[in-house]
Write a protein that holds these residues in place. Sequence first.
Motif, PDB file in Angstrom:
ATOM      1  N   PHE A 146       0.835  -1.206   0.000  1.00  0.00           N
ATOM      2  CA  PHE A 146       0.000   0.000   0.000  1.00  0.00           C
ATOM      3  C   PHE A 146       0.867   1.251   0.000  1.00  0.00           C
ATOM      4  O   PHE A 146       0.620   2.195  -0.756  1.00  0.00           O
ATOM      5  CB  PHE A 146      -0.928  -0.004   1.218  1.00  0.00           C
ATOM      6  CG  PHE A 146      -1.829   1.194   1.265  1.00  0.00           C
ATOM      7  CD1 PHE A 146      -2.970   1.240   0.492  1.00  0.00           C
ATOM      8  CD2 PHE A 146      -1.529   2.269   2.075  1.00  0.00           C
ATOM      9  CE1 PHE A 146      -3.799   2.350   0.524  1.00  0.00           C
ATOM     10  CE2 PHE A 146      -2.342   3.382   2.117  1.00  0.00           C
ATOM     11  CZ  PHE A 146      -3.493   3.414   1.337  1.00  0.00           C
ATOM     12  N   MET A 147       1.888   1.256   0.836  1.00  0.00           N
ATOM     13  CA  MET A 147       2.766   2.417   0.928  1.00  0.00           C
ATOM     14  C   MET A 147       3.438   2.706  -0.420  1.00  0.00           C
ATOM     15  O   MET A 147       3.467   3.856  -0.870  1.00  0.00           O
ATOM     16  CB  MET A 147       3.832   2.180   2.000  1.00  0.00           C
ATOM     17  CG  MET A 147       4.812   3.324   2.151  1.00  0.00           C
ATOM     18  SD  MET A 147       6.199   2.923   3.205  1.00  0.00           S
ATOM     19  CE  MET A 147       7.035   1.677   2.253  1.00  0.00           C
ATOM     20  N   ALA A 186      -6.703   5.371  -9.417  1.00  0.00           N
ATOM     21  CA  ALA A 186      -7.395   4.126  -9.745  1.00  0.00           C
ATOM     22  C   ALA A 186      -6.406   3.049 -10.187  1.00  0.00           C
ATOM     23  O   ALA A 186      -6.510   1.889  -9.770  1.00  0.00           O
ATOM     24  CB  ALA A 186      -8.436   4.373 -10.826  1.00  0.00           C
ATOM     25  N   LEU A 187      -5.440   3.407 -11.016  1.00  0.00           N
ATOM     26  CA  LEU A 187      -4.432   2.437 -11.443  1.00  0.00           C
ATOM     27  C   LEU A 187      -3.554   1.985 -10.281  1.00  0.00           C
ATOM     28  O   LEU A 187      -3.169   0.812 -10.203  1.00  0.00           O
ATOM     29  CB  LEU A 187      -3.573   3.030 -12.560  1.00  0.00           C
ATOM     30  CG  LEU A 187      -4.266   3.194 -13.909  1.00  0.00           C
ATOM     31  CD1 LEU A 187      -3.355   3.919 -14.897  1.00  0.00           C
ATOM     32  CD2 LEU A 187      -4.687   1.846 -14.464  1.00  0.00           C
ATOM     33  N   SER A 188      -3.264   2.896  -9.367  1.00  0.00           N
ATOM     34  CA  SER A 188      -2.499   2.523  -8.175  1.00  0.00           C
ATOM     35  C   SER A 188      -3.301   1.554  -7.310  1.00  0.00           C
ATOM     36  O   SER A 188      -2.739   0.607  -6.754  1.00  0.00           O
ATOM     37  CB  SER A 188      -2.143   3.765  -7.366  1.00  0.00           C
ATOM     38  OG  SER A 188      -1.297   4.595  -8.099  1.00  0.00           O
ATOM     39  N   PHE A 200      -2.319  -2.206  -6.332  1.00  0.00           N
ATOM     40  CA  PHE A 200      -2.333  -2.641  -4.940  1.00  0.00           C
ATOM     41  C   PHE A 200      -3.146  -3.917  -4.780  1.00  0.00           C
ATOM     42  O   PHE A 200      -2.723  -4.852  -4.089  1.00  0.00           O
ATOM     43  CB  PHE A 200      -2.875  -1.531  -4.042  1.00  0.00           C
ATOM     44  CG  PHE A 200      -3.143  -1.961  -2.639  1.00  0.00           C
ATOM     45  CD1 PHE A 200      -2.103  -2.309  -1.800  1.00  0.00           C
ATOM     46  CD2 PHE A 200      -4.438  -2.020  -2.154  1.00  0.00           C
ATOM     47  CE1 PHE A 200      -2.345  -2.719  -0.503  1.00  0.00           C
ATOM     48  CE2 PHE A 200      -4.685  -2.429  -0.865  1.00  0.00           C
ATOM     49  CZ  PHE A 200      -3.651  -2.778  -0.037  1.00  0.00           C
ATOM     50  N   CYS A 201      -4.309  -3.982  -5.419  1.00  0.00           N
ATOM     51  CA  CYS A 201      -5.137  -5.190  -5.323  1.00  0.00           C
ATOM     52  C   CYS A 201      -4.415  -6.399  -5.907  1.00  0.00           C
ATOM     53  O   CYS A 201      -4.517  -7.506  -5.365  1.00  0.00           O
ATOM     54  CB  CYS A 201      -6.468  -4.965  -6.024  1.00  0.00           C
ATOM     55  SG  CYS A 201      -7.549  -3.812  -5.167  1.00  0.00           S
ATOM     56  N   LEU A 256      -1.141  -6.834  -5.953  1.00  0.00           N
ATOM     57  CA  LEU A 256      -0.106  -7.214  -4.990  1.00  0.00           C
ATOM     58  C   LEU A 256      -0.693  -7.911  -3.771  1.00  0.00           C
ATOM     59  O   LEU A 256      -0.080  -8.829  -3.213  1.00  0.00           O
ATOM     60  CB  LEU A 256       0.687  -5.981  -4.572  1.00  0.00           C
ATOM     61  CG  LEU A 256       1.589  -5.395  -5.655  1.00  0.00           C
ATOM     62  CD1 LEU A 256       2.185  -4.069  -5.191  1.00  0.00           C
ATOM     63  CD2 LEU A 256       2.681  -6.372  -6.028  1.00  0.00           C
ATOM     64  N   VAL A 257      -1.886  -7.501  -3.354  1.00  0.00           N
ATOM     65  CA  VAL A 257      -2.553  -8.179  -2.235  1.00  0.00           C
ATOM     66  C   VAL A 257      -2.889  -9.612  -2.619  1.00  0.00           C
ATOM     67  O   VAL A 257      -2.716 -10.541  -1.816  1.00  0.00           O
ATOM     68  CB  VAL A 257      -3.807  -7.403  -1.792  1.00  0.00           C
ATOM     69  CG1 VAL A 257      -4.660  -8.224  -0.845  1.00  0.00           C
ATOM     70  CG2 VAL A 257      -3.420  -6.096  -1.141  1.00  0.00           C
ATOM     71  N   ALA A 258      -3.353  -9.820  -3.856  1.00  0.00           N
ATOM     72  CA  ALA A 258      -3.676 -11.173  -4.309  1.00  0.00           C
ATOM     73  C   ALA A 258      -2.426 -12.060  -4.327  1.00  0.00           C
ATOM     74  O   ALA A 258      -2.471 -13.221  -3.898  1.00  0.00           O
ATOM     75  CB  ALA A 258      -4.313 -11.120  -5.690  1.00  0.00           C
ATOM     76  N   VAL A 259      -1.307 -11.521  -4.787  1.00  0.00           N
ATOM     77  CA  VAL A 259      -0.061 -12.290  -4.806  1.00  0.00           C
ATOM     78  C   VAL A 259       0.403 -12.596  -3.382  1.00  0.00           C
ATOM     79  O   VAL A 259       0.809 -13.722  -3.069  1.00  0.00           O
ATOM     80  CB  VAL A 259       1.035 -11.531  -5.594  1.00  0.00           C
ATOM     81  CG1 VAL A 259       2.392 -12.172  -5.404  1.00  0.00           C
ATOM     82  CG2 VAL A 259       0.665 -11.468  -7.060  1.00  0.00           C
TER      83      VAL A 259
END
Length: 108
Positions: free
Chosen positions: A28-29, A51-53, A57-58, A60-63
């Motif tokens: 997130f940071m 929105a692209l950020s 982020f989503c 990276l959270v899934a990974v």
Amino acid sequence: MAFELRVHNRHGNRIDPVPFLVSVGLAFMLTMSFGPIYGLSYGLALSTSLALSAVAFCGLVAVAYAQFVRSAPPLDAGPLPPGPRFERLLYAALGIGVALVGLTVPLL
């Protein structure tokens, strides 16, 4: 009454959620600090950059969820052997190094 986060891997065993939470916080940071700046420098609107950020982020959270929660061994499985631990640490360090170098390259 203490708050307790109960996280389970794909086998139903409880795991430690701290590595996942730390990696999500770092993701997130990085995405919300560098993403909008890069989007604005490429001529995107602020809302599009944010929105692209958020999409990045989503992802990276899934990974992180797949790595640290779904495929995590249970706590009572014992420590991993040193070989795979060192290999994972090396790959993580290389990935972070490449990402940081990529983020510091001046925009043209």
